[in-house]
Design a protein around this motif. Structure first.
Motif, PDB file in Angstrom:
ATOM      1  N   GLU A 221      68.768  41.482 111.466  1.00  0.00           N
ATOM      2  CA  GLU A 221      69.379  41.025 110.406  1.00  0.00           C
ATOM      3  C   GLU A 221      68.094  40.286 109.376  1.00  0.00           C
ATOM      4  O   GLU A 221      68.063  40.589 108.315  1.00  0.00           O
ATOM      5  N   PHE A 222      67.222  39.774 110.092  1.00  0.00           N
ATOM      6  CA  PHE A 222      65.841  39.263 109.345  1.00  0.00           C
ATOM      7  C   PHE A 222      65.377  40.311 108.493  1.00  0.00           C
ATOM      8  O   PHE A 222      64.857  40.160 107.304  1.00  0.00           O
ATOM      9  N   ALA A 223      64.947  41.369 109.202  1.00  0.00           N
ATOM     10  CA  ALA A 223      64.040  42.637 108.825  1.00  0.00           C
ATOM     11  C   ALA A 223      65.106  43.152 107.680  1.00  0.00           C
ATOM     12  O   ALA A 223      64.395  43.856 106.436  1.00  0.00           O
TER      13      ALA A 223
ATOM     14  N   THR B 163      68.146  38.903 127.891  1.00  0.00           N
ATOM     15  CA  THR B 163      67.754  40.303 127.666  1.00  0.00           C
ATOM     16  C   THR B 163      67.693  40.301 126.374  1.00  0.00           C
ATOM     17  O   THR B 163      68.308  39.505 125.711  1.00  0.00           O
ATOM     18  N   ASP B 164      67.251  41.391 125.719  1.00  0.00           N
ATOM     19  CA  ASP B 164      67.497  41.845 124.279  1.00  0.00           C
ATOM     20  C   ASP B 164      66.707  40.676 123.313  1.00  0.00           C
ATOM     21  O   ASP B 164      67.306  40.508 122.335  1.00  0.00           O
ATOM     22  N   LEU B 165      65.617  40.415 123.724  1.00  0.00           N
ATOM     23  CA  LEU B 165      64.988  39.338 122.801  1.00  0.00           C
ATOM     24  C   LEU B 165      63.595  39.895 122.140  1.00  0.00           C
ATOM     25  O   LEU B 165      62.945  41.014 122.882  1.00  0.00           O
ATOM     26  N   ARG B 166      63.249  39.455 120.995  1.00  0.00           N
ATOM     27  CA  ARG B 166      62.141  39.675 120.377  1.00  0.00           C
ATOM     28  C   ARG B 166      61.056  38.572 119.850  1.00  0.00           C
ATOM     29  O   ARG B 166      61.781  37.411 119.987  1.00  0.00           O
ATOM     30  N   LEU B 167      59.887  38.630 120.126  1.00  0.00           N
ATOM     31  CA  LEU B 167      58.927  37.694 119.918  1.00  0.00           C
ATOM     32  C   LEU B 167      58.539  37.823 118.482  1.00  0.00           C
ATOM     33  O   LEU B 167      57.833  39.011 118.323  1.00  0.00           O
ATOM     34  N   ILE B 168      58.405  37.216 117.633  1.00  0.00           N
ATOM     35  CA  ILE B 168      57.891  37.200 116.000  1.00  0.00           C
ATOM     36  C   ILE B 168      57.071  36.061 115.901  1.00  0.00           C
ATOM     37  O   ILE B 168      57.279  35.050 116.288  1.00  0.00           O
ATOM     38  N   TRP B 169      56.071  36.451 114.996  1.00  0.00           N
ATOM     39  CA  TRP B 169      54.834  35.574 114.856  1.00  0.00           C
ATOM     40  C   TRP B 169      54.326  35.358 113.509  1.00  0.00           C
ATOM     41  O   TRP B 169      54.459  36.367 112.420  1.00  0.00           O
TER      42      TRP B 169
ATOM     43  N   ALA C  11      49.056  29.677 106.950  1.00  0.00           N
ATOM     44  CA  ALA C  11      49.849  30.254 105.736  1.00  0.00           C
ATOM     45  C   ALA C  11      51.150  29.806 105.233  1.00  0.00           C
ATOM     46  O   ALA C  11      51.559  30.216 104.311  1.00  0.00           O
ATOM     47  N   LEU C  12      51.841  28.901 106.145  1.00  0.00           N
ATOM     48  CA  LEU C  12      53.207  28.630 105.887  1.00  0.00           C
ATOM     49  C   LEU C  12      53.284  27.277 104.774  1.00  0.00           C
ATOM     50  O   LEU C  12      54.261  26.958 104.342  1.00  0.00           O
TER      51      LEU C  12
ATOM     52  N   GLU D 121      56.045  36.999 105.347  1.00  0.00           N
ATOM     53  CA  GLU D 121      55.239  35.913 106.155  1.00  0.00           C
ATOM     54  C   GLU D 121      55.135  36.273 107.684  1.00  0.00           C
ATOM     55  O   GLU D 121      54.416  35.662 108.592  1.00  0.00           O
ATOM     56  N   VAL D 122      55.781  37.380 108.259  1.00  0.00           N
ATOM     57  CA  VAL D 122      55.548  37.698 109.429  1.00  0.00           C
ATOM     58  C   VAL D 122      54.517  38.624 109.777  1.00  0.00           C
ATOM     59  O   VAL D 122      54.077  39.322 108.972  1.00  0.00           O
ATOM     60  N   VAL D 123      53.639  38.215 110.713  1.00  0.00           N
ATOM     61  CA  VAL D 123      52.513  38.984 110.792  1.00  0.00           C
ATOM     62  C   VAL D 123      52.303  39.835 112.092  1.00  0.00           C
ATOM     63  O   VAL D 123      51.547  40.765 112.369  1.00  0.00           O
ATOM     64  N   GLY D 124      53.472  39.840 112.799  1.00  0.00           N
ATOM     65  CA  GLY D 124      53.463  40.621 113.885  1.00  0.00           C
ATOM     66  C   GLY D 124      54.960  40.307 114.943  1.00  0.00           C
ATOM     67  O   GLY D 124      55.728  39.190 114.591  1.00  0.00           O
ATOM     68  N   HIS D 125      55.322  41.453 115.599  1.00  0.00           N
ATOM     69  CA  HIS D 125      56.578  41.100 116.279  1.00  0.00           C
ATOM     70  C   HIS D 125      56.473  42.045 117.552  1.00  0.00           C
ATOM     71  O   HIS D 125      55.650  43.193 117.639  1.00  0.00           O
ATOM     72  N   ALA D 126      57.028  41.705 118.703  1.00  0.00           N
ATOM     73  CA  ALA D 126      57.274  42.492 119.774  1.00  0.00           C
ATOM     74  C   ALA D 126      58.242  42.516 120.724  1.00  0.00           C
ATOM     75  O   ALA D 126      59.017  41.317 120.637  1.00  0.00           O
ATOM     76  N   ASP D 127      58.746  43.578 121.409  1.00  0.00           N
ATOM     77  CA  ASP D 127      59.827  43.072 122.372  1.00  0.00           C
ATOM     78  C   ASP D 127      59.540  42.110 123.601  1.00  0.00           C
ATOM     79  O   ASP D 127      58.402  41.865 123.554  1.00  0.00           O
TER      80      ASP D 127
END
Length: 112
Positions: free
Chosen positions: A14-16, A53-59, A64-65, A91-97
């Motif tokens: 939804e964010f994306a 389960t089914d989580l994401r890590l967003i950074w 910069a915020l 402002e998202v610089v990365g994401h991963a499962d």
């Protein structure tokens, strides 16, 4: 300094798609978006997302915020980053499962 947000895959999708994250239910209740430092993220996952389960890590780059990012005392007297505004996708610089293995969330090796 990088700061981290744990969210469900559905929240990430939804964010994306929308281009802005207004917060998970706890964020909306508290009035800010909860983040963790790299050192705090594993404890956050264990405390608030145990067994999920089914989580994401967003950074994001905390520096910069801007002034809307406040460092406030929380769990165990540690200061946690809290964002007092919506979080735009640019402002998202990365994401991963964030997979769960043997009951423990597996974080990326390159967290700083």
């Amino acid at each position: 300094m990088l700061i981290y947000k744990i969210m469900t895959t559905a929240q990430w999708a939804e964010f994306a798609q929308s281009g802005v994250f207004t917060g998970a239910a706890i964020d909306l209740t508290d009035g800010y978006i909860h983040f963790s430092t790299a050192a705090q993220a594993q404890e956050t996952a264990a405390k608030h997302f145990a067994g999920q389960t089914d989580l994401r890590l967003i950074w994001a780059d905390g520096d910069a915020l801007g002034e809307a990012l406040k460092w406030e005392v929380s769990r165990g007297g540690a200061e946690f980053p809290h964002l007092y505004r919506d979080w735009p996708l640019d402002e998202v610089v990365g994401h991963a499962d964030l997979p769960l293995k043997d009951g423990v969330h597996q974080f990326p090796d390159n967290m700083a």
